[in-house]
Design an enzyme around this catalytic site. Structure first.
Site, mmCIF file in Angstrom:
data_model
loop_
_atom_site.group_PDB
_atom_site.id
_atom_site.type_symbol
_atom_site.label_atom_id
_atom_site.label_comp_id
_atom_site.label_asym_id
_atom_site.label_seq_id
_atom_site.Cartn_x
_atom_site.Cartn_y
_atom_site.Cartn_z
ATOM 1 N N TYR A 1 -3.372 -0.033 8.407
ATOM 2 C CA TYR A 1 -4.327 -0.801 9.197
ATOM 3 C C TYR A 1 -4.260 -0.374 10.655
ATOM 4 O O TYR A 1 -3.386 0.391 11.057
ATOM 5 C CB TYR A 1 -4.012 -2.299 9.111
ATOM 6 C CG TYR A 1 -4.418 -2.918 7.797
ATOM 7 C CD1 TYR A 1 -5.740 -3.252 7.561
ATOM 8 C CD2 TYR A 1 -3.480 -3.156 6.810
ATOM 9 C CE1 TYR A 1 -6.110 -3.818 6.359
ATOM 10 C CE2 TYR A 1 -3.840 -3.715 5.604
ATOM 11 C CZ TYR A 1 -5.168 -4.049 5.384
ATOM 12 O OH TYR A 1 -5.539 -4.607 4.200
ATOM 13 N N SER B 1 -8.042 -2.762 -2.110
ATOM 14 C CA SER B 1 -8.808 -1.543 -1.913
ATOM 15 C C SER B 1 -9.985 -1.474 -2.879
ATOM 16 O O SER B 1 -11.084 -1.082 -2.503
ATOM 17 C CB SER B 1 -7.925 -0.309 -2.093
ATOM 18 O OG SER B 1 -6.987 -0.236 -1.054
ATOM 19 N N ARG C 1 0.846 -1.201 0.000
ATOM 20 C CA ARG C 1 0.000 0.000 0.000
ATOM 21 C C ARG C 1 0.875 1.243 0.000
ATOM 22 O O ARG C 1 0.917 1.986 0.970
ATOM 23 C CB ARG C 1 -0.909 -0.019 1.224
ATOM 24 C CG ARG C 1 -1.994 -1.038 1.060
ATOM 25 C CD ARG C 1 -2.998 -0.909 2.156
ATOM 26 N NE ARG C 1 -4.331 -1.193 1.632
ATOM 27 C CZ ARG C 1 -5.402 -1.266 2.389
ATOM 28 N NH1 ARG C 1 -5.330 -1.048 3.667
ATOM 29 N NH2 ARG C 1 -6.563 -1.515 1.855
ATOM 30 N N GLN D 1 -0.993 2.398 -5.870
ATOM 31 C CA GLN D 1 -2.431 2.470 -5.613
ATOM 32 C C GLN D 1 -3.273 1.976 -6.764
ATOM 33 O O GLN D 1 -4.312 1.355 -6.555
ATOM 34 C CB GLN D 1 -2.813 3.909 -5.280
ATOM 35 C CG GLN D 1 -2.781 4.141 -3.792
ATOM 36 C CD GLN D 1 -3.114 5.569 -3.453
ATOM 37 O OE1 GLN D 1 -3.378 6.371 -4.334
ATOM 38 N NE2 GLN D 1 -3.088 5.867 -2.195
ATOM 39 N N ASP E 1 -3.865 -1.649 -6.498
ATOM 40 C CA ASP E 1 -4.296 -2.148 -5.189
ATOM 41 C C ASP E 1 -5.685 -2.787 -5.295
ATOM 42 O O ASP E 1 -6.703 -2.140 -5.094
ATOM 43 C CB ASP E 1 -4.287 -0.986 -4.191
ATOM 44 C CG ASP E 1 -4.555 -1.437 -2.781
ATOM 45 O OD1 ASP E 1 -4.888 -2.634 -2.599
ATOM 46 O OD2 ASP E 1 -4.456 -0.616 -1.871
#
Lengths: 467, 534
Positions: B226, B131, B120, B125, B128
């Site tokens: 997280y 996500s 991440r 991105q 990802d």
């Protein structure tokens, strides 16, 4: 003032005026606070006006004082004169207007100091206060007048660099301190007048040594001085309202100077004493001499390019203000936006001759402020921009600041227009910017030059866009 | 190089590794693409669309024989047997939880990259996939909840009576949580969110939701955006907050996960029991054991009229868009690996190396710690902010204008202010001391000290206030401070009392100039401000 209070009711109304002063001070703070966003700014200005009205009203209502009737007359006359000046000044002349008004504050402070001197000097402490007030006031006055003349163009923007100017400044400062000691021992007009004269020369000399490109810093510094001088007057007159207000204005100007200096990557001392922008070190100039020729573009083919673009960023500079091209620029913006082009403006902190100068000009031309962005907000968007249009700006888009460590402006944050797919630079001629440095941007392969007066050139582009 | 898009065989899985849209991009980039017959049917992408995009429709064995096999779910045992030696497989793998799978794949001597291990970092991105899927889960969770919920989300006033708006509580404001907030807000509900990470507050508020907090301060930021496990005191305070909320809200959506651990139990049995009948709990952590004590994975449980939804296939329930997103993630990932001409596993690529599980059968997981490539990985960047996903328009701050927080230096400048004030005070004291040893007994000096106090305070306030002025208004700021500094008129007035004499005359002139300044300054400011329009 307390010595004038004789009766109980006098004390009561004196207390009332103290409260009124407090309210005025709070209103001034709210006025500055209001300027934190465009939505609240107008209300902020009204707070300021109300605060000032309360302050003057409370002063005139002070008990036990008999004011000279001519005072009222002079207030009325001054309001008329001030309103006339303010209503007639054009937005492009705003820097001159601001500088001139600074000199008035300085002058008023000097005069108040002399008035007390002519009246009577009560104590040593008061003597020192008068002295400080008059000195700062005198520096502000003459410095602002010269700044006004420079901004108006009556005096050349080139810095005046006398031989041994630091020594000269130091000598004047020492003379002022010596006279100060003399004055505090025996407060007489001659020593105060002599010190005022020296301070006046100092003010002129300080501003004369600063180059035109640093004018935003000078103006905000004078702004700061005018605040400190009001605060000094407050000490002198035992008036807390003057102290508070002066301190607010003083710190405001100081912060603005700091922000401007940071935007140019230079220390405040460097600006004040530097004589920057006179002659770049010859070696640096040679080393940075970019090779190659500029490529010109005409209005019609520029318009054609604009029609095909999706993202356009306009970078205005002092050239736009000088040519009064903001309305033409706005018209171009409107036409492009109607065709679905995403047009935005990128404002460098030191673009123009006043902090925030460009924002005011664009606002005058009715450009919506939500498409006018600051450098930090927009700089990363240039690589995804089809066309960057530079209008009358030079140093603030100079890639040498990032690429050439020997350049006099190395390290200054600049708008990275050269990362756009196409850069069109509008310039009156091929002359260097205020900093006197050549700009390698003009020779880049993705740069096209649109020579000519900004207003005429942009109007031509608008005509071809419409046609 | 040939890509093989195979049909998912796991029951109820409707997604496919790429949509025809993405296939067209691959063809354009120079890949050959084989799509297994019927691979996209469940996601509403018929074979004909893949053909139009330039792919070849092939039988299963052919698709599995491609150079790079693309999949969504981890491969099933029988699928593994179809892998050719030297093939590259890219899909979700979860190697930490699936050691047996990794071993079986290793036997086939294949190269395996796990989409769930793409780091991440901001650069990665666009690849990802976690996500992307979480965003869909969050949205779908709201839709599932609305489906079970017997009332409106938006409040209504009708001739037949009024209905208050539904209240939605989202626990865990990660990608899924924020998507849920956006969806629920869009339906008109009152939305609230809780998260242990302080960084989540701003994002929650930017979605127009209320951010709930407990009184205990504890940083909840863990690795990679997280959350970490919290202390007992904190959890107790959290439970108290949830018990209170349970009586009030209609829908609870829980999304709390701690990497490598079973999902924390946050919504306890008694909280469910205290909820109003007809309320809904959607547990997005069901696959990891669930945040709610009643959750049963893949089932809807009903307790006292409260539905607890434990679906683990929410993205698959929106297979159409999920396939499109996943495909785009794969597209960017393959691009990062060099595209069709220079395709390779680059051990120095900080976006690719962490995802590598097996290389020609050799175990490469877990990856060695990377050199610091990103300038500043910690503090963990919440991955959700720059996502150009459906919630994007809601993520914009609600404050008008574009002026976000600017770098300010109030602490530094107030330090300077204090230092300057202190210096002035010291100099004055010294000067007075030297000039007049008795100075300190005089009332004048006392006044001076009083004034100095006021002065320092005012400078301090000035510094605090001015830093908030937006740079666009610096010119009006100068003209308004200019007008205000005309306060020196008060000095002129005070000196202008009594009969006409020298000092009164001078004061008159001072008043004149100061007042010009006042009037001129305010009017100019007014003129300027009147021009600023949106």
């Amino acid at each position: 003032m307390l010595e004038h209070l004789t009766t109980k009711s006098d004390i009561g109304s004196y207390a009332l005026s103290v409260v009124a002063y407090l309210i005025a001070a709070v209103l001034f703070i709210l006025a500055l606070r209001g300027l934190s966003s465009q939505e609240t700014a107008k209300r902020g200005n009204i707070y300021g006006i109300v605060g000032m009205a309360i302050a003057i009203g409370a002063t005139l209502a002070l008990p036990g004082l008999r004011f000279h009737p001519l005072l009222i007359a002079s207030i009325v006359i001054a309001c008329a004169v001030g309103a006339m000046m303010a209503l007639r000044v054009g937005m492009t002349q705003m820097p001159e207007m601001v500088a001139l008004l600074h000199s008035f504050v300085g002058l008023a402070a000097v005069l108040v100091g002399f008035s007390i001197q002519l009246d009577h000097v009560a104590s040593l402490a008061e003597g020192i206060e008068i002295y400080v007030d008059v000195i700062i006031g005198a520096i502000t006055t003459t410095g602002s007048v010269l700044a006004f003349l420079k901004l108006r163009g009556s005096v050349s923007g080139k810095p005046l660099l006398l031989p041994g100017r630091h020594f000269l400044n130091l000598a004047m400062l020492i003379a002022i301190i010596v006279l100060g000691v003399v004055y505090s021992r025996a407060p007489q007009v001659w020593s105060l007048a002599a010190a005022t004269a020296i301070a006046s020369i100092l003010g002129v000399h300080l501003v004369a040594a600063i180059g035109g490109a640093d004018m935003p810093v000078v103006v905000s510094m004078l702004n700061s001085y005018s605040g400190w001088t009001a605060a000094a007057a407050g000490f002198m007159l035992d008036n807390d309202l003057l102290i508070i207000t002066g301190a607010l204005v003083g710190s405001s100007g100081a912060i603005l100077s700091y922000i401007m200096c940071r935007a140019m990557n230079r220390s405040i001392w460097n600006v004040i004493f530097g004589g920057f922008g006179a002659t770049p070190p010859p070696s640096a100039g040679k080393a940075a001499q970019p090779a190659g020729d500029v490529q010109e573009i005409d209005a019609a083919s520029f318009a054609a390019q604009l029609k095909a673009a999706k993202n356009v960023i306009i970078v205005p500079g002092f050239g736009m203000a000088a040519a009064r091209a903001q309305h033409a620029v706005r018209e171009m913006t409107d036409v492009l936006r109607k065709q679905g082009v995403n047009v935005r403006f990128a404002i460098h902190p030191v673009a123009g001759r006043l902090p925030g100068h460009m924002n005011v000009l664009l606002a005058e031309a009715n450009v919506p402020y939500d498409i006018v962005l600051e450098m930090d907000e927009i700089n990363q968007d240039f690589p995804s921009t089809d066309i960057a249009i530079v209008i009358g700006a030079n140093d603030i888009v100079n890639p040498a600041a990032e690429e050439d460590p020997t350049s006099p402006i190395a390290g200054m944050p600049v708008l990275q227009v050269w990362k756009a797919k196409l850069v069109v630079v509008n310039k009156r001629s091929r002359a260097a910017g205020y900093a006197g440095i050549d700009n390698p941007l003009f020779y880049k392969s993705n740069t096209k030059m649109l020579f000519g007066d900004s207003k005429a050139a942009i109007e031509k582009v608008v005509a071809s866009l419409k046609g | 190089m040939k890509l093989g898009i195979v049909k998912e065989t796991r029951p109820h899985e409707r997604r496919v590794a790429a949509s025809p849209n993405v296939v067209a991009k691959w063809i354009k980039a120079g890949w050959q693409v084989d799509v297994e017959r019927g691979a996209g049917t469940a996601g509403s992408y018929p074979d004909s669309q893949y053909q139009e995009a330039g792919a070849t429709i092939v039988e299963r064995a052919v698709a599995w024989g491609a150079d790079v096999v693309l999949k969504v779910r981890p491969p099933e045992p029988m699928e593994i047997n179809q892998l050719r030696e030297g093939t590259t497989l890219i899909s979700f793998i979860y190697p930490a939880q699936n050691e047996a799978l990794t071993k079986r794949l290793a036997v086939r001597k294949v190269t395996v990259l796990a989409m769930d291990l793409v780091p991440r970092i901001s650069r990665a991105q666009k690849m990802d996939a976690l996500s992307s899927m979480q965003n869909i889960s969050g949205y779908r969770a709201v839709i599932e909840a609305a489906n079970r919920f017997g009332s409106f989300f938006t409040g209504q006033f009708t001739a037949a009576g009024k209905v208050p708006p539904g209240k939605v509580l989202v626990i865990g404001a990660g990608v899924a949580g924020l998507a849920a907030l956006g969806a629920a807000k869009g339906l008109g509900a009152i939305v609230r969110a809780f998260d242990v990470r302080a960084a989540a507050e701003e994002q929650v508020k930017s979605m127009g939701a209320e951010f709930l907090t407990v009184s205990i301060k504890e940083a909840g930021e863990g690795q990679g955006g997280y959350a970490k496990e919290m202390s007992k005191e904190f959890i107790d305070a959290e439970y108290a907050l949830f018990r209170e909320q349970a009586k009030d809200v209609d829908v609870v959506i829980t999304t709390a996960l701690i990497p490598g651990k079973p999902a924390p139990k946050l919504w306890l049995k008694d909280m469910v029991e205290s909820m109003r009948p007809g309320s809904v709990v959607v547990d997005l952590a069901a696959e990891q054991g669930g945040n709610c004590e009643y959750t049963k994975p893949n089932e809807v449980v009903e307790v006292n009229g409260v539905s607890i939804i434990g679906y683990t296939d929410l993205p698959s329930r929106m297979a159409h868009v999920a396939s499109e997103f996943y495909g785009m993630n794969l597209f960017h990932f393959l691009d990062e690996m060099g595209g069709p001409s220079a395709f390779k596993v680059d051990h120095d690529n900080d976006a690719v190396r962490p995802a590598l599980v097996l290389e020609k059968g050799e175990k490469r997981y877990p990856p060695p710690p990377m050199k610091k490539v990103e300038a500043s990985p910690p503090p963990p960047k919440p991955p959700e902010v720059p996502k150009p996903l459906p919630v994007a328009e809601l993520e914009r701050p609600t404050t008008p204008g574009h002026h976000g927080p600017k770098p300010r230096a109030p602490s530094r400048s107030s330090g300077v202010a204090i230092a300057v004030a202190g210096l002035i005070a010291a100099l004055l004291w010294l000067g007075l001391r030297l000039a007049d040893p008795t100075a300190f007994s005089s009332i004048e000096t006392l006044k001076l000290i009083q004034h100095l106090t006021v002065f320092v305070m005012a400078v301090f306030i000035g510094f605090q206030v001015i830093w908030n002025v937006t740079p666009a208004l610096h010119t009006p700021l100068m003209s308004v401070t200019n007008a205000i500094s005309g306060i020196i008129v008060v000095g002129g007035l005070l000196q202008g009392r009594g009969d006409l004499s020298n000092h009164v005359g001078v004061a008159l002139v001072a008043t004149l100039f100061a007042t010009i300044n006042v009037a001129g300054g305010f009017i100019v400011t007014r003129r300027m401000l009147a021009m600023f329009r949106k």
